[in-house]
Design a protein around this motif. Structure first.
Motif, PDB file in Angstrom:
ATOM      1  N   LEU A  37      81.730   9.284 -36.371  1.00 20.52           N
ATOM      2  CA  LEU A  37      80.409   8.780 -36.012  1.00 20.52           C
ATOM      3  C   LEU A  37      80.391   7.259 -35.982  1.00 20.52           C
ATOM      4  N   ALA A  38      81.110   6.646 -36.931  1.00 14.44           N
ATOM      5  CA  ALA A  38      81.127   5.183 -37.013  1.00 14.44           C
ATOM      6  C   ALA A  38      81.699   4.554 -35.746  1.00 14.44           C
ATOM      7  N   GLU A  39      82.616   5.265 -35.086  1.00 15.78           N
ATOM      8  CA  GLU A  39      83.223   4.720 -33.874  1.00 15.78           C
ATOM      9  C   GLU A  39      82.251   4.690 -32.694  1.00 15.78           C
ATOM     10  N   THR A  40      81.149   5.429 -32.798  1.00 12.53           N
ATOM     11  CA  THR A  40      80.198   5.517 -31.683  1.00 12.53           C
ATOM     12  C   THR A  40      79.006   4.583 -31.854  1.00 12.53           C
ATOM     13  N   ARG A  41      78.970   3.820 -32.938  1.00 14.07           N
ATOM     14  CA  ARG A  41      77.828   2.939 -33.192  1.00 14.07           C
ATOM     15  C   ARG A  41      78.242   1.787 -34.085  1.00 14.07           C
ATOM     16  N   ASP A  42      77.353   0.835 -34.257  1.00 16.58           N
ATOM     17  CA  ASP A  42      77.610  -0.301 -35.145  1.00 16.58           C
ATOM     18  C   ASP A  42      77.464   0.191 -36.581  1.00 16.58           C
ATOM     19  N   ALA A  43      78.575   0.252 -37.293  1.00 13.73           N
ATOM     20  CA  ALA A  43      78.550   0.871 -38.617  1.00 13.73           C
ATOM     21  C   ALA A  43      79.524   0.164 -39.555  1.00 13.73           C
ATOM     22  N   VAL A  44      79.274   0.346 -40.857  1.00 17.07           N
ATOM     23  CA  VAL A  44      80.172  -0.144 -41.894  1.00 17.07           C
ATOM     24  C   VAL A  44      80.412   0.993 -42.879  1.00 17.07           C
ATOM     25  N   TYR A  45      81.655   1.094 -43.384  1.00 17.97           N
ATOM     26  CA  TYR A  45      82.037   2.204 -44.264  1.00 17.97           C
ATOM     27  C   TYR A  45      82.458   1.666 -45.624  1.00 17.97           C
ATOM     28  N   LEU A  46      81.891   2.255 -46.688  1.00 21.17           N
ATOM     29  CA  LEU A  46      82.245   1.897 -48.061  1.00 21.17           C
ATOM     30  C   LEU A  46      82.587   3.170 -48.828  1.00 21.17           C
ATOM     31  N   ARG A  50      86.888   3.315 -54.291  1.00 24.97           N
ATOM     32  CA  ARG A  50      87.643   2.062 -54.210  1.00 24.97           C
ATOM     33  C   ARG A  50      86.928   0.982 -55.020  1.00 24.97           C
ATOM     34  N   ARG A  51      87.670   0.361 -55.919  1.00 26.54           N
ATOM     35  CA  ARG A  51      87.062  -0.643 -56.802  1.00 26.54           C
ATOM     36  C   ARG A  51      86.449  -1.779 -55.997  1.00 26.54           C
ATOM     37  N   ALA A  52      87.139  -2.226 -54.951  1.00 25.94           N
ATOM     38  CA  ALA A  52      86.630  -3.355 -54.172  1.00 25.94           C
ATOM     39  C   ALA A  52      85.292  -3.027 -53.529  1.00 25.94           C
ATOM     40  N   ASP A  53      85.137  -1.790 -53.039  1.00 24.08           N
ATOM     41  CA  ASP A  53      83.873  -1.405 -52.414  1.00 24.08           C
ATOM     42  C   ASP A  53      82.768  -1.255 -53.456  1.00 24.08           C
ATOM     43  N   ARG A  54      83.120  -0.773 -54.642  1.00 24.90           N
ATOM     44  CA  ARG A  54      82.106  -0.699 -55.702  1.00 24.90           C
ATOM     45  C   ARG A  54      81.624  -2.092 -56.078  1.00 24.90           C
ATOM     46  N   GLN A  55      82.535  -3.056 -56.117  1.00 20.93           N
ATOM     47  CA  GLN A  55      82.150  -4.422 -56.467  1.00 20.93           C
ATOM     48  C   GLN A  55      81.222  -5.025 -55.422  1.00 20.93           C
ATOM     49  N   ILE A  56      81.447  -4.665 -54.160  1.00 17.23           N
ATOM     50  CA  ILE A  56      80.571  -5.157 -53.102  1.00 17.23           C
ATOM     51  C   ILE A  56      79.128  -4.765 -53.368  1.00 17.23           C
ATOM     52  N   LEU A  57      78.927  -3.566 -53.951  1.00 13.18           N
ATOM     53  CA  LEU A  57      77.582  -3.046 -54.170  1.00 13.18           C
ATOM     54  C   LEU A  57      77.082  -3.253 -55.605  1.00 13.18           C
ATOM     55  N   GLY A  69      70.038  -2.929 -39.684  1.00 13.79           N
ATOM     56  CA  GLY A  69      70.215  -2.549 -38.293  1.00 13.79           C
ATOM     57  C   GLY A  69      71.516  -1.819 -38.023  1.00 13.79           C
ATOM     58  N   ARG A  70      72.427  -1.839 -38.984  1.00 15.11           N
ATOM     59  CA  ARG A  70      73.690  -1.121 -38.848  1.00 15.11           C
ATOM     60  C   ARG A  70      73.613   0.194 -39.624  1.00 15.11           C
ATOM     61  N   LEU A  71      74.463   1.152 -39.249  1.00 16.49           N
ATOM     62  CA  LEU A  71      74.604   2.375 -40.033  1.00 16.49           C
ATOM     63  C   LEU A  71      75.551   2.081 -41.191  1.00 16.49           C
ATOM     64  N   VAL A  72      75.059   2.240 -42.409  1.00 20.48           N
ATOM     65  CA  VAL A  72      75.876   2.027 -43.603  1.00 20.48           C
ATOM     66  C   VAL A  72      76.314   3.387 -44.129  1.00 20.48           C
ATOM     67  N   ILE A  73      77.622   3.623 -44.163  1.00 20.24           N
ATOM     68  CA  ILE A  73      78.188   4.885 -44.650  1.00 20.24           C
ATOM     69  C   ILE A  73      78.726   4.637 -46.056  1.00 20.24           C
ATOM     70  N   ILE A  74      78.241   5.407 -47.024  1.00 24.72           N
ATOM     71  CA  ILE A  74      78.692   5.252 -48.408  1.00 24.72           C
ATOM     72  C   ILE A  74      79.291   6.577 -48.858  1.00 24.72           C
ATOM     73  N   ASP A  75      80.597   6.582 -49.116  1.00 21.67           N
ATOM     74  CA  ASP A  75      81.344   7.788 -49.472  1.00 21.67           C
ATOM     75  C   ASP A  75      81.369   7.964 -50.984  1.00 21.67           C
ATOM     76  N   GLU A  76      81.314   9.234 -51.433  1.00 21.21           N
ATOM     77  CA  GLU A  76      81.298   9.592 -52.868  1.00 21.21           C
ATOM     78  C   GLU A  76      80.203   8.814 -53.597  1.00 21.21           C
ATOM     79  N   VAL A  77      79.018   8.850 -53.010  1.00 26.18           N
ATOM     80  CA  VAL A  77      77.911   8.037 -53.500  1.00 26.18           C
ATOM     81  C   VAL A  77      77.461   8.461 -54.894  1.00 26.18           C
ATOM     82  N   GLN A  78      77.756   9.704 -55.299  1.00 23.82           N
ATOM     83  CA  GLN A  78      77.325  10.144 -56.632  1.00 23.82           C
ATOM     84  C   GLN A  78      78.023   9.375 -57.750  1.00 23.82           C
ATOM     85  N   LEU A  79      79.096   8.660 -57.428  1.00 23.89           N
ATOM     86  CA  LEU A  79      79.795   7.874 -58.447  1.00 23.89           C
ATOM     87  C   LEU A  79      79.039   6.599 -58.814  1.00 23.89           C
ATOM     88  N   MET A  80      78.005   6.243 -58.029  1.00 25.07           N
ATOM     89  CA  MET A  80      77.179   5.073 -58.345  1.00 25.07           C
ATOM     90  C   MET A  80      75.707   5.480 -58.353  1.00 25.07           C
TER      91      MET A  80
END
Length: 386
Positions: A37-46, A50-57, A69-80
């Motif tokens: 889905l991310a390839e079909t629109r303006d999106a970012v994946y976290l 991954r420790r670096a992605d957790r630190q971003i948030l 305005g972008r699609l934000v994809i957050i994987d394994e979101v239950q960990l945060m």
């Protein structure tokens, strides 16, 4: 790559809601679908593994404000879990800025836990979707036996051989027990949980007998309930509840328990080939569970699933109450003889079922007695989803 039917459902949900929560067990393909889905629109994946992605948030608003305005994809979101409050504010701010739909895609591997975390924070702001392993409509018609044997996890179903598939599932089970479950903060002995899971495989589709399971494991009934709740929460086991609306009959009150993916059932029992499966005592329960999982998945969203069994022996393997109120009574038999038991007719009459279906191993749809229509699994799925 096989096309996932759920992908259209997720896309449709993103056009209606600010966010979508996509649930499913690990390795089922949630990340692959999200990245497609991310390839079909303006999106970012976290990825919250991954420790670096957790630190971003760690300061979520600072980062997410920049992604408006972008699609934000957050994987394994239950960990945060602390993230959900911030997401509520983000969705509301984006709505005021004119970005009302398609803002967040949240991926999670634990159903009840994640639903509880999001229920208050994101109520009315997100749509819930479940990604299952591959189902019958997603594969070639000639591959159904392989899907039943190997299960629908992509790496298992698409393996080069039955032996490779079994090894993948054995590794999957080991990893879940030794790494993934502890990662959720749960301290459960891996060996005890594996024995419990294997007992469920031996009794696939049977009534839950918590006292017997507890005695065999040498644990308390409360511990058995905790183990079962965990496997249900992780979307690995289905607890099918009994029909309860008919107060005038003495009905069974215990749920039936199925391991949701047939391939995991077979891996827990060491079944590698179709020949091994057909000669194993679990073959009937395995086929029933495989059919029931496919039928429930094919049913319209909002369908209520249960089974019916009275103390007098009247029984229906699967009852589906569709959102329009119609009641489907479904019997599952791995037989080429399109005939149901007298108990099915009695139960269907008691409930005034609108549709009466026998899912059997024959190749054609044929009419039966008492308004029952016998049909192959694929035809029953098509009737439900049509």
């Amino acid at each position: 790559m096989l096309q996932r039917l759920h992908e259209k459902q997720v896309i449709d949900a993103l056009t209606r809601q600010a966010g979508v929560v996509l649930l499913g067990p690990r390795q089922v393909g949630k990340t692959t679908l999200a990245l497609d889905l991310a390839e079909t629109r303006d999106a970012v994946y976290l990825d919250m593994e991954r420790r670096a992605d957790r630190q971003i948030l760690q300061e979520p608003d600072l980062y997410l404000d920049e992604q408006m305005g972008r699609l934000v994809i957050i994987d394994e979101v239950q960990l945060m879990p602390d993230l959900f409050g911030a997401l509520r504010g983000q969705i509301d701010r984006r709505r005021r800025a004119g970005h009302r739909t398609g803002q967040f895609l949240l991926l999670g591997s634990a159903a009840t836990t994640l639903l509880q975390q999001t229920a208050e924070s994101l109520a009315g702001r997100v749509s819930y979707q479940e990604l299952t392993p591959f189902m019958v409509p997603e594969i070639d018609a000639g591959d159904m036996t392989s899907l039943w044997l190997r299960g629908g996890f992509p790496d298992s179903f698409l393996a080069a051989s039955d032996a490779d598939s079994l090894r993948w599932r054995e590794d999957f089970i080991r990893t879940y027990l030794e790494r993934d479950i502890p990662a959720f903060g749960l301290r459960i002995p891996a060996e005890a949980l594996r024995r419990f899971w294997t007992m469920l495989a031996h009794g696939q589709g049977g009534l839950l007998n918590a006292a017997k399971l507890a005695g065999n494991l040498g644990v308390s009934g409360q511990t058995v309930a905790r183990y079962l709740d965990l496997l249900v929460d992780l979307l690995l086991v289905r607890r099918l509840q009994p029909w309860h609306a008919n107060a005038g009959k003495r009905l069974v009150k215990s749920p039936k328990v199925y391991i949701r993916d047939a391939g995991l059932t077979h891996a827990l029992l060491g079944i590698e080939t179709t020949e091994n499966l057909l000669g194993h005592p679990v073959v009937g329960g395995s086929w029933e569970g495989f059919c029931i999982e496919n039928l429930i998945t094919a049913a319209p969203q909002g369908t209520e699933a249960s089974f019916y069994r009275s103390s007098a022996g009247a029984e229906i393997d699967l009852l589906l109450k569709l959102p329009d109120g119609t009641l489907w009574a479904i019997e599952v038999k791995r037989t080429t003889t399109p005939k149901v038991t007298r108990g099915f007719h009695i139960a269907a009459d008691d409930l005034a079922a609108d549709r009466r279906i026998l899912v059997y191993a024959g190749p054609r749809e044929v009419p039966g007695q008492g308004g029952v229509r016998a049909m192959p699994l694929a035809a029953a799925i098509a009737a439900l989803s049509g």
